[in-house]
Write an enzyme that holds these catalytic residues in place. Sequence first.
Site, PDB file in Angstrom:
ATOM      1  N   ALA A   1       1.027  -1.480  -0.010  1.00 24.47           N
ATOM      2  CA  ALA A   1       0.363   0.126   0.345  1.00 24.47           C
ATOM      3  C   ALA A   1       0.986   1.542  -0.293  1.00 24.47           C
ATOM      4  O   ALA A   1       1.903   1.207   0.549  1.00 24.47           O
ATOM      5  CB  ALA A   1      -1.391  -0.552   1.211  1.00 24.47           C
TER       6      ALA A   1
ATOM      7  N   ALA B   1      20.461   3.373  10.938  1.00 20.72           N
ATOM      8  CA  ALA B   1      19.939   2.260   9.484  1.00 20.72           C
ATOM      9  C   ALA B   1      19.905   0.671   9.735  1.00 20.72           C
ATOM     10  O   ALA B   1      19.247   0.342  10.660  1.00 20.72           O
ATOM     11  CB  ALA B   1      20.912   2.746   8.278  1.00 20.72           C
TER      12      ALA B   1
ATOM     13  N   GLY C   1      21.653  11.905  -3.656  1.00 25.34           N
ATOM     14  CA  GLY C   1      20.279  11.473  -3.122  1.00 25.34           C
ATOM     15  C   GLY C   1      20.314  11.530  -1.033  1.00 25.34           C
ATOM     16  O   GLY C   1      20.281  10.520  -0.769  1.00 25.34           O
TER      17      GLY C   1
ATOM     18  N   LYS D   1      16.124  11.021  16.747  1.00 23.16           N
ATOM     19  CA  LYS D   1      17.094   9.729  17.052  1.00 23.16           C
ATOM     20  C   LYS D   1      17.983   9.079  18.213  1.00 23.16           C
ATOM     21  O   LYS D   1      17.541   8.341  18.899  1.00 23.16           O
ATOM     22  CB  LYS D   1      18.097   9.738  16.397  1.00 23.16           C
ATOM     23  CG  LYS D   1      17.513   8.958  14.167  1.00 23.16           C
ATOM     24  CD  LYS D   1      18.973   9.335  13.256  1.00 23.16           C
ATOM     25  CE  LYS D   1      18.252   8.816  11.912  1.00 23.16           C
ATOM     26  NZ  LYS D   1      19.030   9.070  11.017  1.00 23.16           N
TER      27      LYS D   1
END
Length: 806
Positions: free
Chosen positions: A488, A594, A648, A666
């Site tokens: 979705a 990450a 990016g 974080k």
Amino acid sequence: MKILKFGGKSLANGKGIRTVVRIIEDKVEKGEKITVVLSARGSTTDELEEILEKASKNESYLEQLEAFKKYQLSDFVGVDFNQEFSILDKLFEGVSLLGDYSKRIKDQVLSQGEILSAKLLTQILNEKNINANFTDSRTLIITDGQFGDAQPLDKLSKENVIHHFQKYNGATVNVVTGFIASNTKNETTTLGRNGSNYTASLLANYLEAEELQNFTHVDGIYTANPDLVPNAKKIEKLSFTEANELAYFGANILHAKTIIPLIEKDIPLRILNTFDHKNEGTLITSAVSEKGIKSLSVLEDVALINLEGRGLLGKAGVDARIFRALAHKNISVSIISQGSSERGIGFVVEADKAKEAKSVLEKEFEADVQKRDVGTISMERNVSVISIIGQDLSTFHKPYNALIKNQVTPLLFNNTLTGKNVSLVVQKSQLHRALNVIHGEIFEISKKINIAIFGHGLVGGTLIDQILKSAKQIEKRKNIKLNIFAVANSKKIVFDKKGVGLDWKTKVEKQGVLYSIEDVVKFADENHLENRIAIDNTASQEFTGNYLGLIAHGFDLVSSNKVANTLSFDFYKQLRAGLEENQKQYLYETNVGAGLPLIDTIKLLHLSGENITRIKGVFSGSLSYLFNTFSEEERLFSEVLQEAIDMGYTEPDPREDLCGNDVGRKLLILARELDLSNELTDVNIHNLIPENLREGEAASFLERLKELDAVYQKIKEEQKPDHVLRYIGDLWGDLFQEKGNLDVKLVSVPQGSALGQVKGSDSIFEIYTESYGDQPIVIQGAGAGAAVTARGVFGDVLRLADKINK
């Protein structure tokens, strides 16, 4: 001699009846001596019952009766059913006039189905020059007078059978009507539903047959009903004891009384598929098979009765009163569970007897209710029984825990005296899911993990592709089948209960539909999907509002979205309470660092009682690249920033990185892992954007990047020699207090230090503890990139799947 029994679906018009004829022809040609026992063809018995009900209610039934006759005759030339049709006409007419019927009349009506079946097959065989003899079992099997479920009188029945087969033996194929018999007054009786199996079993016993071959529409006995459990496997061999347990606990391919006559004479029973002659089916013999769980069987037309009361504590004889009262009304009880204190007892009865059973007990315990010794006598109709044949209680915790993880809580369970069979009563709405969960657990078939993924941008899309490409290898290595049943975005979703393929993106675009979280839950429930995981790869605060609902409906959570862990501390605690209440997991390793194993390490240290005194480091991969490059190279700050944007590493509007809020979130997540109750407002954040550039559109900011050069060139030049700039998060102070100190700031550190040696877009974290002193635990690695983050999310999914698999 072999007894061949054919079920109704095997005898249906068309392929069915033709296949049965070929099977018999083949055996005759091979010189095998056989007797054939038949059920009524197709849905004949059900249709006769429907017509009977219509007639009793004075409803129009003639049209259905004519359709019934037409089906029986079909294209069969020369078959004479006039006598049987005439009997049915008279019986239905009489029932219609009276407006009612007895069990005796019902037996007469239903018996015609088997007679029609046997007469037809006999004629077809004779036309093919096979010496076949129509045998009405009412002349053979003599029973008591209990219409609807008669019991054979063995001595008389055996004499009749032996006498008949002495007359019709040799090359004659006796075609015998199953299910029906007669009493000593020569009145038609029946042996109960599925009684044709019983007829065949009795004949095998009386004739001491070599083997009973039961031809059905399935390949044999399965580890579970394949209609309910797609991964069910065929069982090659069973012992009579195991088969008897399966029959008792509802395996509909076996009649509960079929096994005993075979055990008495040690006659093998083979379950075969009429339509697959190459399949050897399931062989059931007296030989003790290998130990272990054999099958799951289900009873569906049942109800649960519960009798509870504080006054029953220590009072003997309560159960005897219950069973005596029920036995008086001929109500059979099964699956009994009772507390040692006798404060309550629960048991299962047939669904159509439930109301009467409750009424009987209310009358029996009327005085006890008035004295408040008995509190409640309740009835629950929407239940089913799952029996695990061969389940040892010593390992029952595995399937039981798997059920609880999937939010299926058994209402009642018990085990046999041998401790080798366990039965569970569950809500009927949870039956499919419960069966699949138990089956996957006990038969060690690849455990299916059903995944819904929300957000398919860079991280989400990469994750989907990673899962799809690795799925087969993971199933082979870990026995875990990852199945993405939903993908979705913020508006549209695509569902596939069997799992999306590599064309998922096209399907979302072209076939996606508007949805709500309720639609996802409904799809999972309707398709009985077990072991559910919802993955949030959005950055949406709005979506985190769905977490509690997903948890409540059986989903574990994995998230790369940091928002949920940085909302108010009240929501943080509410989410954890929901997870604990529903016994669900929430993994979010990628929220910080990450794919680095940071959060898990901190959790483990904290859980072990280690006193963590400080955590600091470079939390942002994009800002790590920016200041690493700017510190080492003689280039303008704006030039390096533009390069990071082009590669990016930053958000489209780099102010989202430069403002420091991401690092602040974080840092707050780590603080809360140490049970600190800090809020986001407690984080002191050094915003790297000059005030005059904080407002306005992103495009305008991008045009003014050079205005940053003077600011950061001055900071760079004012450093001590051999120092470099790093933008860090720092959690410090007395971390055993309610709150810690949280700082996000730009600092200058020695180039040779751990922080100073970070290269590229790596992140680095220093964890200081009381035990390690001044020497921190250092975790360093790639801190940015869709592939790295997606791999971290994937790792969380596999950790969850591994927990589910244990």
